[in-house]
Motif scaffolding. Structure first.
Motif, PDB file in Angstrom:
ATOM      1  N   SER A 102     -25.087  57.669  13.724  1.00 52.44           N
ATOM      2  CA  SER A 102     -25.717  56.461  13.972  1.00 52.44           C
ATOM      3  C   SER A 102     -25.484  55.999  15.615  1.00 52.44           C
ATOM      4  CB  SER A 102     -25.378  55.263  13.345  1.00 52.44           C
ATOM      5  OG  SER A 102     -23.880  55.140  13.219  1.00 52.44           O
ATOM      6  N   ASP A 103     -24.355  56.665  16.224  1.00 56.90           N
ATOM      7  CA  ASP A 103     -24.015  56.059  17.476  1.00 56.90           C
ATOM      8  C   ASP A 103     -24.513  57.234  18.549  1.00 56.90           C
ATOM      9  OD1 ASP A 103     -21.361  57.222  18.867  1.00 56.90           O
ATOM     10  OD2 ASP A 103     -21.111  57.276  16.670  1.00 56.90           O
ATOM     11  N   TRP A 104     -24.763  56.671  19.825  1.00 58.75           N
ATOM     12  CA  TRP A 104     -25.221  57.714  20.621  1.00 58.75           C
ATOM     13  C   TRP A 104     -24.392  58.588  21.373  1.00 58.75           C
ATOM     14  CZ3 TRP A 104     -23.425  57.738  25.727  1.00 58.75           C
ATOM     15  CH2 TRP A 104     -22.504  56.834  26.096  1.00 58.75           C
ATOM     16  N   THR A 141     -21.828  60.258  19.553  1.00 59.31           N
ATOM     17  CA  THR A 141     -21.700  61.239  18.770  1.00 59.31           C
ATOM     18  C   THR A 141     -23.015  62.246  18.602  1.00 59.31           C
ATOM     19  OG1 THR A 141     -20.466  59.958  17.309  1.00 59.31           O
ATOM     20  CG2 THR A 141     -21.314  61.904  16.033  1.00 59.31           C
ATOM     21  N   SER A 142     -24.102  61.408  18.735  1.00 67.68           N
ATOM     22  CA  SER A 142     -25.584  62.311  18.801  1.00 67.68           C
ATOM     23  C   SER A 142     -25.478  63.045  19.887  1.00 67.68           C
ATOM     24  CB  SER A 142     -26.687  61.140  19.044  1.00 67.68           C
ATOM     25  OG  SER A 142     -27.050  60.532  17.765  1.00 67.68           O
ATOM     26  N   LEU A 143     -25.096  62.784  21.299  1.00 71.56           N
ATOM     27  CA  LEU A 143     -25.110  63.739  22.281  1.00 71.56           C
ATOM     28  C   LEU A 143     -24.156  64.883  22.083  1.00 71.56           C
ATOM     29  CD1 LEU A 143     -25.207  61.110  25.415  1.00 71.56           C
ATOM     30  CD2 LEU A 143     -26.953  62.851  24.785  1.00 71.56           C
ATOM     31  N   LEU A 144     -23.276  64.596  21.587  1.00 69.04           N
ATOM     32  CA  LEU A 144     -22.129  65.609  21.398  1.00 69.04           C
ATOM     33  C   LEU A 144     -22.814  66.679  20.404  1.00 69.04           C
ATOM     34  CD1 LEU A 144     -18.811  63.804  21.581  1.00 69.04           C
ATOM     35  CD2 LEU A 144     -19.682  65.276  23.282  1.00 69.04           C
ATOM     36  N   PHE A 145     -23.385  66.195  19.384  1.00 66.75           N
ATOM     37  CA  PHE A 145     -24.014  66.969  18.123  1.00 66.75           C
ATOM     38  C   PHE A 145     -24.986  67.623  19.138  1.00 66.75           C
ATOM     39  CE2 PHE A 145     -27.540  67.408  15.326  1.00 66.75           C
ATOM     40  CZ  PHE A 145     -27.086  68.202  14.691  1.00 66.75           C
ATOM     41  N   PHE A 146     -25.929  67.207  19.703  1.00 65.80           N
ATOM     42  CA  PHE A 146     -27.025  68.049  20.314  1.00 65.80           C
ATOM     43  C   PHE A 146     -26.370  69.189  21.330  1.00 65.80           C
ATOM     44  CE2 PHE A 146     -29.716  64.061  19.716  1.00 65.80           C
ATOM     45  CZ  PHE A 146     -30.268  64.440  18.660  1.00 65.80           C
ATOM     46  N   ARG A 147     -25.438  68.623  22.113  1.00 68.64           N
ATOM     47  CA  ARG A 147     -24.899  69.735  23.029  1.00 68.64           C
ATOM     48  C   ARG A 147     -24.271  70.941  22.173  1.00 68.64           C
ATOM     49  NH1 ARG A 147     -25.358  71.830  26.107  1.00 68.64           N
ATOM     50  NH2 ARG A 147     -23.328  72.086  27.361  1.00 68.64           N
ATOM     51  N   LYS A 148     -23.666  70.550  21.193  1.00 73.38           N
ATOM     52  CA  LYS A 148     -22.813  71.533  20.109  1.00 73.38           C
ATOM     53  C   LYS A 148     -24.109  72.529  19.586  1.00 73.38           C
ATOM     54  CE  LYS A 148     -18.373  70.065  19.064  1.00 73.38           C
ATOM     55  NZ  LYS A 148     -17.669  71.318  19.776  1.00 73.38           N
ATOM     56  N   THR A 149     -25.011  71.996  19.201  1.00 71.93           N
ATOM     57  CA  THR A 149     -26.189  72.536  18.778  1.00 71.93           C
ATOM     58  C   THR A 149     -26.999  73.480  19.499  1.00 71.93           C
ATOM     59  OG1 THR A 149     -26.699  71.015  17.046  1.00 71.93           O
ATOM     60  CG2 THR A 149     -28.495  72.379  17.507  1.00 71.93           C
ATOM     61  N   LYS A 168     -27.102  75.204  29.039  1.00 66.53           N
ATOM     62  CA  LYS A 168     -27.045  74.644  30.597  1.00 66.53           C
ATOM     63  C   LYS A 168     -25.543  74.105  30.852  1.00 66.53           C
ATOM     64  CE  LYS A 168     -28.562  70.132  29.289  1.00 66.53           C
ATOM     65  NZ  LYS A 168     -29.705  69.172  29.525  1.00 66.53           N
ATOM     66  N   GLY A 169     -24.844  74.424  29.899  1.00 60.75           N
ATOM     67  CA  GLY A 169     -23.315  73.898  30.257  1.00 60.75           C
ATOM     68  C   GLY A 169     -23.256  72.347  30.392  1.00 60.75           C
ATOM     69  N   PHE A 170     -22.338  72.008  31.045  1.00 55.48           N
ATOM     70  CA  PHE A 170     -21.742  70.720  31.226  1.00 55.48           C
ATOM     71  C   PHE A 170     -22.935  69.846  31.826  1.00 55.48           C
ATOM     72  CE2 PHE A 170     -20.071  67.127  33.709  1.00 55.48           C
ATOM     73  CZ  PHE A 170     -19.335  66.545  32.714  1.00 55.48           C
ATOM     74  N   LEU A 230     -20.473  63.581  30.019  1.00 58.67           N
ATOM     75  CA  LEU A 230     -19.495  62.968  30.740  1.00 58.67           C
ATOM     76  C   LEU A 230     -19.448  61.341  30.280  1.00 58.67           C
ATOM     77  CD1 LEU A 230     -17.028  62.619  32.685  1.00 58.67           C
ATOM     78  CD2 LEU A 230     -18.903  62.216  34.370  1.00 58.67           C
ATOM     79  N   GLY A 231     -20.667  60.933  29.979  1.00 60.83           N
ATOM     80  CA  GLY A 231     -20.833  59.559  29.754  1.00 60.83           C
ATOM     81  C   GLY A 231     -20.206  59.194  28.354  1.00 60.83           C
ATOM     82  N   THR A 232     -20.317  60.282  27.554  1.00 60.11           N
ATOM     83  CA  THR A 232     -19.603  59.761  26.096  1.00 60.11           C
ATOM     84  C   THR A 232     -17.994  59.685  26.372  1.00 60.11           C
ATOM     85  OG1 THR A 232     -19.157  62.111  25.465  1.00 60.11           O
ATOM     86  CG2 THR A 232     -21.463  61.401  25.021  1.00 60.11           C
TER      87      THR A 232
END
Length: 68
Positions: free
Chosen positions: A31-33, A35-43, A56-58, A63-65
């Motif tokens: 539900s929070d943005w 965790t969503s960003l980290l999930f998409f990066r790990k995926t 694409k890496g970092f 960084l905003g998270t």
């Protein structure tokens, strides 16, 4: 979480690659943005490793998270 851990334990074997990431304070929906960003990066990293795509890496969103 106990059922997920039992599944992970039962699925581990030398022949299979298994990646497990526990997201604290998250139920069946993200539900929070942050965790969503980290999930998409790990995926993205997982798919690039398994399917031969490009990771694409970092990025600055990641960084905003940390900063916000």
């Amino acid at each position: 979480q106990q059922q997920t851990q039992a599944f992970v334990d039962a699925s581990k074997s030398p022949a299979k690659q298994l990646e497990y990431w526990l997201m604290p304070h998250t139920g069946h929906a993200i539900s929070d943005w942050k965790t969503s960003l980290l999930f998409f990066r790990k995926t993205e990293v997982f798919f690039s490793r398994c399917l031969g795509g490009v990771d694409k890496g970092f990025d600055y969103y990641e960084l905003g998270t940390v900063l916000f």
